[in-house]
Design a protein around this motif. Structure first.
Motif, PDB file in Angstrom:
ATOM      1  N   PRO A  21       0.814  -1.229   0.000  1.00  0.00           N
ATOM      2  CA  PRO A  21       0.000   0.000   0.000  1.00  0.00           C
ATOM      3  C   PRO A  21       0.844   1.274   0.000  1.00  0.00           C
ATOM      4  CG  PRO A  21      -0.223  -1.203   2.081  1.00  0.00           C
ATOM      5  CD  PRO A  21       0.559  -2.067   1.155  1.00  0.00           C
ATOM      6  N   ASP A  22       2.040   1.236   0.597  1.00  0.00           N
ATOM      7  CA  ASP A  22       2.916   2.412   0.576  1.00  0.00           C
ATOM      8  C   ASP A  22       3.396   2.691  -0.845  1.00  0.00           C
ATOM      9  OD1 ASP A  22       2.650   2.782   3.308  1.00  0.00           O
ATOM     10  OD2 ASP A  22       4.442   1.608   3.774  1.00  0.00           O
ATOM     11  N   LEU A  23       3.689   1.636  -1.576  1.00  0.00           N
ATOM     12  CA  LEU A  23       4.124   1.791  -2.960  1.00  0.00           C
ATOM     13  C   LEU A  23       2.983   2.341  -3.821  1.00  0.00           C
ATOM     14  CD1 LEU A  23       6.298   1.419  -5.124  1.00  0.00           C
ATOM     15  CD2 LEU A  23       5.502  -0.947  -5.389  1.00  0.00           C
ATOM     16  N   VAL A  24       1.794   1.826  -3.613  1.00  0.00           N
ATOM     17  CA  VAL A  24       0.637   2.317  -4.360  1.00  0.00           C
ATOM     18  C   VAL A  24       0.413   3.803  -4.078  1.00  0.00           C
ATOM     19  CG1 VAL A  24      -1.877   2.129  -4.615  1.00  0.00           C
ATOM     20  CG2 VAL A  24      -0.472   0.061  -4.515  1.00  0.00           C
ATOM     21  N   ARG A  25       0.504   4.202  -2.806  1.00  0.00           N
ATOM     22  CA  ARG A  25       0.315   5.604  -2.427  1.00  0.00           C
ATOM     23  C   ARG A  25       1.369   6.488  -3.107  1.00  0.00           C
ATOM     24  NH1 ARG A  25       0.714   4.936   2.741  1.00  0.00           N
ATOM     25  NH2 ARG A  25      -1.416   4.243   2.917  1.00  0.00           N
ATOM     26  N   ALA A  26       2.616   6.023  -3.121  1.00  0.00           N
ATOM     27  CA  ALA A  26       3.690   6.795  -3.750  1.00  0.00           C
ATOM     28  C   ALA A  26       3.462   6.918  -5.255  1.00  0.00           C
ATOM     29  CB  ALA A  26       5.045   6.157  -3.465  1.00  0.00           C
ATOM     30  N   LEU A  27       3.070   5.830  -5.901  1.00  0.00           N
ATOM     31  CA  LEU A  27       2.828   5.875  -7.347  1.00  0.00           C
ATOM     32  C   LEU A  27       1.645   6.779  -7.678  1.00  0.00           C
ATOM     33  CD1 LEU A  27       3.482   2.152  -8.277  1.00  0.00           C
ATOM     34  CD2 LEU A  27       4.942   4.121  -8.775  1.00  0.00           C
ATOM     35  N   GLN A  28       0.627   6.782  -6.826  1.00  0.00           N
ATOM     36  CA  GLN A  28      -0.507   7.681  -7.044  1.00  0.00           C
ATOM     37  C   GLN A  28      -0.059   9.138  -6.922  1.00  0.00           C
ATOM     38  OE1 GLN A  28      -3.180   6.036  -4.112  1.00  0.00           O
ATOM     39  NE2 GLN A  28      -4.340   4.930  -5.664  1.00  0.00           N
ATOM     40  N   SER A  64      -2.471  27.386  -2.284  1.00  0.00           N
ATOM     41  CA  SER A  64      -3.271  26.278  -1.751  1.00  0.00           C
ATOM     42  C   SER A  64      -3.066  24.999  -2.566  1.00  0.00           C
ATOM     43  CB  SER A  64      -4.755  26.653  -1.717  1.00  0.00           C
ATOM     44  OG  SER A  64      -5.215  26.985  -3.015  1.00  0.00           O
ATOM     45  N   THR A  65      -2.914  25.142  -3.877  1.00  0.00           N
ATOM     46  CA  THR A  65      -2.672  23.980  -4.734  1.00  0.00           C
ATOM     47  C   THR A  65      -1.316  23.371  -4.436  1.00  0.00           C
ATOM     48  OG1 THR A  65      -4.049  24.924  -6.474  1.00  0.00           O
ATOM     49  CG2 THR A  65      -2.505  23.199  -7.141  1.00  0.00           C
ATOM     50  N   VAL A  66      -0.289  24.217  -4.319  1.00  0.00           N
ATOM     51  CA  VAL A  66       1.051  23.725  -4.020  1.00  0.00           C
ATOM     52  C   VAL A  66       1.069  23.052  -2.655  1.00  0.00           C
ATOM     53  CG1 VAL A  66       3.452  24.406  -3.611  1.00  0.00           C
ATOM     54  CG2 VAL A  66       2.183  25.372  -5.542  1.00  0.00           C
ATOM     55  N   SER A  67       0.418  23.647  -1.675  1.00  0.00           N
ATOM     56  CA  SER A  67       0.369  23.040  -0.345  1.00  0.00           C
ATOM     57  C   SER A  67      -0.317  21.675  -0.386  1.00  0.00           C
ATOM     58  CB  SER A  67      -0.354  23.958   0.645  1.00  0.00           C
ATOM     59  OG  SER A  67       0.426  25.103   0.896  1.00  0.00           O
ATOM     60  N   ALA A  68      -1.396  21.570  -1.145  1.00  0.00           N
ATOM     61  CA  ALA A  68      -2.095  20.289  -1.276  1.00  0.00           C
ATOM     62  C   ALA A  68      -1.210  19.257  -1.977  1.00  0.00           C
ATOM     63  CB  ALA A  68      -3.405  20.474  -2.043  1.00  0.00           C
ATOM     64  N   TYR A  69      -0.502  19.676  -3.019  1.00  0.00           N
ATOM     65  CA  TYR A  69       0.398  18.762  -3.728  1.00  0.00           C
ATOM     66  C   TYR A  69       1.526  18.286  -2.815  1.00  0.00           C
ATOM     67  CZ  TYR A  69      -1.570  19.691  -8.400  1.00  0.00           C
ATOM     68  OH  TYR A  69      -2.374  19.770  -9.513  1.00  0.00           O
ATOM     69  N   MET A  70       2.105  19.211  -2.055  1.00  0.00           N
ATOM     70  CA  MET A  70       3.205  18.835  -1.172  1.00  0.00           C
ATOM     71  C   MET A  70       2.708  17.936  -0.035  1.00  0.00           C
ATOM     72  SD  MET A  70       5.659  20.024  -2.850  1.00  0.00           S
ATOM     73  CE  MET A  70       6.915  19.429  -1.728  1.00  0.00           C
ATOM     74  N   ALA A  71       1.496  18.185   0.449  1.00  0.00           N
ATOM     75  CA  ALA A  71       0.915  17.326   1.485  1.00  0.00           C
ATOM     76  C   ALA A  71       0.710  15.915   0.947  1.00  0.00           C
ATOM     77  CB  ALA A  71      -0.404  17.913   1.979  1.00  0.00           C
ATOM     78  N   GLU A  72       0.319  15.795  -0.302  1.00  0.00           N
ATOM     79  CA  GLU A  72       0.152  14.480  -0.925  1.00  0.00           C
ATOM     80  C   GLU A  72       1.501  13.758  -1.028  1.00  0.00           C
ATOM     81  OE1 GLU A  72      -1.775  11.236  -2.580  1.00  0.00           O
ATOM     82  OE2 GLU A  72      -2.684  13.006  -1.663  1.00  0.00           O
ATOM     83  N   LEU A  73       2.537  14.478  -1.432  1.00  0.00           N
ATOM     84  CA  LEU A  73       3.879  13.877  -1.487  1.00  0.00           C
ATOM     85  C   LEU A  73       4.352  13.480  -0.090  1.00  0.00           C
ATOM     86  CD1 LEU A  73       5.573  16.240  -4.104  1.00  0.00           C
ATOM     87  CD2 LEU A  73       4.917  13.838  -4.436  1.00  0.00           C
ATOM     88  N   GLN A  74       3.989  14.265   0.909  1.00  0.00           N
ATOM     89  CA  GLN A  74       4.368  13.948   2.284  1.00  0.00           C
ATOM     90  C   GLN A  74       3.628  12.696   2.771  1.00  0.00           C
ATOM     91  OE1 GLN A  74       3.600  17.037   5.156  1.00  0.00           O
ATOM     92  NE2 GLN A  74       4.827  16.036   6.731  1.00  0.00           N
ATOM     93  N   ARG A  75       2.327  12.607   2.515  1.00  0.00           N
ATOM     94  CA  ARG A  75       1.562  11.416   2.917  1.00  0.00           C
ATOM     95  C   ARG A  75       2.107  10.164   2.249  1.00  0.00           C
ATOM     96  NH1 ARG A  75      -2.655  15.103   2.693  1.00  0.00           N
ATOM     97  NH2 ARG A  75      -3.178  14.575   0.547  1.00  0.00           N
ATOM     98  N   ALA A  76       2.648  10.332   1.033  1.00  0.00           N
ATOM     99  CA  ALA A  76       3.223   9.202   0.300  1.00  0.00           C
ATOM    100  C   ALA A  76       4.631   8.858   0.790  1.00  0.00           C
ATOM    101  CB  ALA A  76       3.247   9.515  -1.190  1.00  0.00           C
ATOM    102  N   GLY A  77       5.166   9.660   1.715  1.00  0.00           N
ATOM    103  CA  GLY A  77       6.487   9.388   2.260  1.00  0.00           C
ATOM    104  C   GLY A  77       7.634   9.839   1.373  1.00  0.00           C
TER     105      GLY A  77
END
Length: 110
Positions: free
Chosen positions: A10-17, A66-79
């Protein structure tokens, strides 16, 4: 067929997403060499140690904060990146160890 072949990490899937978005992929690429892509003289903290301020990423990307913050938060959640607060600003840097682990997992599973 083995169970793990049917259930990808699931971590790999999250990162690929997270990487499936071209701009998020570009931002992660910029963070690989922060002093090349973001002027070090404008940094309020060491870009290699602490990371790049989200406002600098936003300026380079040409997107809303706000878009950049959301994108960076997604990269952070993906590790893929780590966030550090410096005063009222959030700085991001790549998590190279985690990226290497994900690449190794990808190599073993494909």
């Amino acid at each position: 067929m083995a169970e793990d072949a049917l259930s990808p990490d699931p971590d790999l899937v999250r990162a690929l997403q997270a990487l499936s978005n071209p701009m998020r992929l570009r931002m992660l690429s910029w963070l690989r060499e922060p002093n090349r892509h973001f002027p070090p003289e404008q940094a309020i903290a060491d870009q290699l140690e602490v990371g790049v301020c989200v406002s600098h990423i936003q300026a380079k990307a040409g997107l809303a904060q706000s878009t950049v913050s959301a994108y960076m938060a997604e990269l952070q959640r993906a590790g893929l990146v780590r966030a550090t607060r410096v005063g009222k600003w959030t700085h991001y840097r790549r998590d190279e160890q985690r990226i290497a682990e994900l690449v190794a997992t990808l190599g073993r599973t494909l």
